[in-house]
Design a protein around this motif. Structure first.
Motif, PDB file in Angstrom:
ATOM      1  N   HIS A 203       0.931  -1.181  -0.022  1.00 55.84           N
ATOM      2  CA  HIS A 203       0.223   0.013   0.029  1.00 55.84           C
ATOM      3  C   HIS A 203       0.892   1.158   0.155  1.00 55.84           C
ATOM      4  CE1 HIS A 203       0.978  -0.546   4.167  1.00 55.84           C
ATOM      5  NE2 HIS A 203       1.023   0.837   4.414  1.00 55.84           N
TER       6      HIS A 203
ATOM      7  N   THR B  90       0.598   8.484   0.379  1.00 58.31           N
ATOM      8  CA  THR B  90       0.418   9.797  -0.230  1.00 58.31           C
ATOM      9  C   THR B  90       0.830  10.966   0.756  1.00 58.31           C
ATOM     10  OG1 THR B  90      -1.921  10.333   0.214  1.00 58.31           O
ATOM     11  CG2 THR B  90      -1.576   8.845  -1.632  1.00 58.31           C
TER      12      THR B  90
ATOM     13  N   GLU C 153      -9.023   9.204   6.457  1.00 59.37           N
ATOM     14  CA  GLU C 153      -9.913   9.572   5.445  1.00 59.37           C
ATOM     15  C   GLU C 153      -9.209   9.944   4.086  1.00 59.37           C
ATOM     16  OE1 GLU C 153     -11.326  13.740   6.213  1.00 59.37           O
ATOM     17  OE2 GLU C 153      -9.348  14.566   6.463  1.00 59.37           O
ATOM     18  N   VAL C 154      -7.847   9.687   4.038  1.00 59.35           N
ATOM     19  CA  VAL C 154      -6.968   9.642   2.904  1.00 59.35           C
ATOM     20  C   VAL C 154      -7.494   8.792   1.874  1.00 59.35           C
ATOM     21  CG1 VAL C 154      -4.766   9.936   2.191  1.00 59.35           C
ATOM     22  CG2 VAL C 154      -5.312  10.837   4.023  1.00 59.35           C
ATOM     23  N   ARG C 155      -7.674   8.712   0.679  1.00 60.42           N
ATOM     24  CA  ARG C 155      -7.845   8.287  -0.273  1.00 60.42           C
ATOM     25  C   ARG C 155      -6.428   7.655  -0.922  1.00 60.42           C
ATOM     26  NH1 ARG C 155     -12.382   6.801  -3.362  1.00 60.42           N
ATOM     27  NH2 ARG C 155     -13.396   8.255  -2.474  1.00 60.42           N
ATOM     28  N   ARG C 156      -6.179   6.386  -0.611  1.00 54.43           N
ATOM     29  CA  ARG C 156      -4.995   5.946  -1.227  1.00 54.43           C
ATOM     30  C   ARG C 156      -4.939   4.630  -1.974  1.00 54.43           C
ATOM     31  NH1 ARG C 156      -2.062   4.119   3.940  1.00 54.43           N
ATOM     32  NH2 ARG C 156      -3.877   4.145   5.733  1.00 54.43           N
ATOM     33  N   SER C 157      -3.883   3.816  -1.895  1.00 54.78           N
ATOM     34  CA  SER C 157      -3.853   2.689  -2.919  1.00 54.78           C
ATOM     35  C   SER C 157      -3.429   1.465  -2.057  1.00 54.78           C
ATOM     36  CB  SER C 157      -3.289   3.069  -4.418  1.00 54.78           C
ATOM     37  OG  SER C 157      -3.770   4.278  -5.045  1.00 54.78           O
TER      38      SER C 157
ATOM     39  N   ASP D 282      -8.613   1.490  -4.978  1.00 52.21           N
ATOM     40  CA  ASP D 282      -8.522   2.556  -4.097  1.00 52.21           C
ATOM     41  C   ASP D 282      -8.666   2.019  -2.593  1.00 52.21           C
ATOM     42  OD1 ASP D 282      -8.475   4.650  -5.744  1.00 52.21           O
ATOM     43  OD2 ASP D 282     -10.631   4.960  -5.810  1.00 52.21           O
ATOM     44  N   PHE D 283      -8.383   2.790  -1.699  1.00 52.14           N
ATOM     45  CA  PHE D 283      -8.263   2.442  -0.412  1.00 52.14           C
ATOM     46  C   PHE D 283      -8.460   3.704   0.755  1.00 52.14           C
ATOM     47  CE2 PHE D 283      -4.833   1.602   2.835  1.00 52.14           C
ATOM     48  CZ  PHE D 283      -5.582   0.916   3.933  1.00 52.14           C
ATOM     49  N   ILE D 284      -9.436   3.162   1.658  1.00 48.41           N
ATOM     50  CA  ILE D 284      -9.528   4.534   2.665  1.00 48.41           C
ATOM     51  C   ILE D 284      -9.664   3.746   3.815  1.00 48.41           C
ATOM     52  CG2 ILE D 284     -10.967   6.172   3.607  1.00 48.41           C
ATOM     53  CD1 ILE D 284     -12.086   6.780   0.886  1.00 48.41           C
ATOM     54  N   SER D 285      -8.694   3.905   4.720  1.00 44.97           N
ATOM     55  CA  SER D 285      -8.439   2.948   6.017  1.00 44.97           C
ATOM     56  C   SER D 285      -9.415   3.122   7.114  1.00 44.97           C
ATOM     57  CB  SER D 285      -6.931   3.030   6.548  1.00 44.97           C
ATOM     58  OG  SER D 285      -6.927   4.402   7.044  1.00 44.97           O
TER      59      SER D 285
END
Ligand code: FE
Length: 196
Positions: free
Chosen positions: A84, A87, A159-163, A173-176
């Motif tokens: 993962h 960002t 809330e961060v949109r990451r991968s 797409d991944f938001i923890s």
């Protein structure tokens, strides 16, 4: 000691107030985080609970200006993340047990392991960021006990949109989010049970 987390939060906010460049921020932030994780006597039990299905991410503090967040990562035996990214800048301080971090980098369009895996023991701190290397996989070094690391990120990471990156290289797409529904009280310092 119950003031350790509060002291860390206050010191990190003071550091960010000076608007340091990232290298200085990571270096000085790592020193502050190391002071926090050198002592394993402050994390309330509620934020140290493993789950048999999945590693847990408990929010310990979210900066009101969303400049940073502090999270306890609780690894059950043998648990690991997918590959993962973040960002934003991140610092990982080992509090209890040990974890293995393997970095990844893009080579000719393919995501490959970069360098050898790093083993973090108690009191050790590692950094990630898009500038210095942002993609990794982290695992509990133990398959018979819980490990806990304290992570600090340059955003409200939940809330961060990451991968995440699948074994075939596909990006997802991944938001923890976070595992907890309540926050520890670090300001009034009420008598919370702490481990160990
Ligand atoms: Fe990570």
């Amino acid at each position: 000691m119950r003031t350790r987390l509060r002291d860390f939060v206050t010191a990190l906010a003071g550091l960010l107030e000076q608007r340091p460049e990232e290298p200085q921020l990571l270096q000085q932030g790592a020193q502050l985080l190391q002071q926090l994780v050198l002592h394993d006597d402050w994390l309330p039990i509620a934020y140290a609970q493993p789950d048999s299905q999945r590693y847990q991410q408990y929010l310990l503090h979210a900066d009101s200006l969303r400049r940073f967040s502090v999270v306890s990562f609780v690894w059950g035996p043998g648990q690991q993340t997918p590959v993962h990214d973040h960002t934003v800048w991140g610092l990982i301080g080992m509090l209890r047990g040990a974890e293995i971090a393997q970095g990844y980098a893009w080579q000719e369009g393919v995501l490959r392991e970069q360098g050898s895996a790093l083993r973090l023991g108690p009191g050790m701190v590692e950094a990630v960021s898009p500038r210095i290397g942002d993609v990794h996989r982290v695992s509990n070094a133990f398959d018979d006990r819980v490990s806990i690391s304290i992570h600090v990120y340059g955003a409200n990471i939940g809330e961060v949109r990451r991968s995440v990156y699948l074994p075939d290289g596909a990006r997802k797409d991944f938001i923890s989010g976070y595992s907890n529904l309540t926050l520890p009280n670090i300001w009034g310092l009420s008598a919370e049970a702490v481990t160990p």
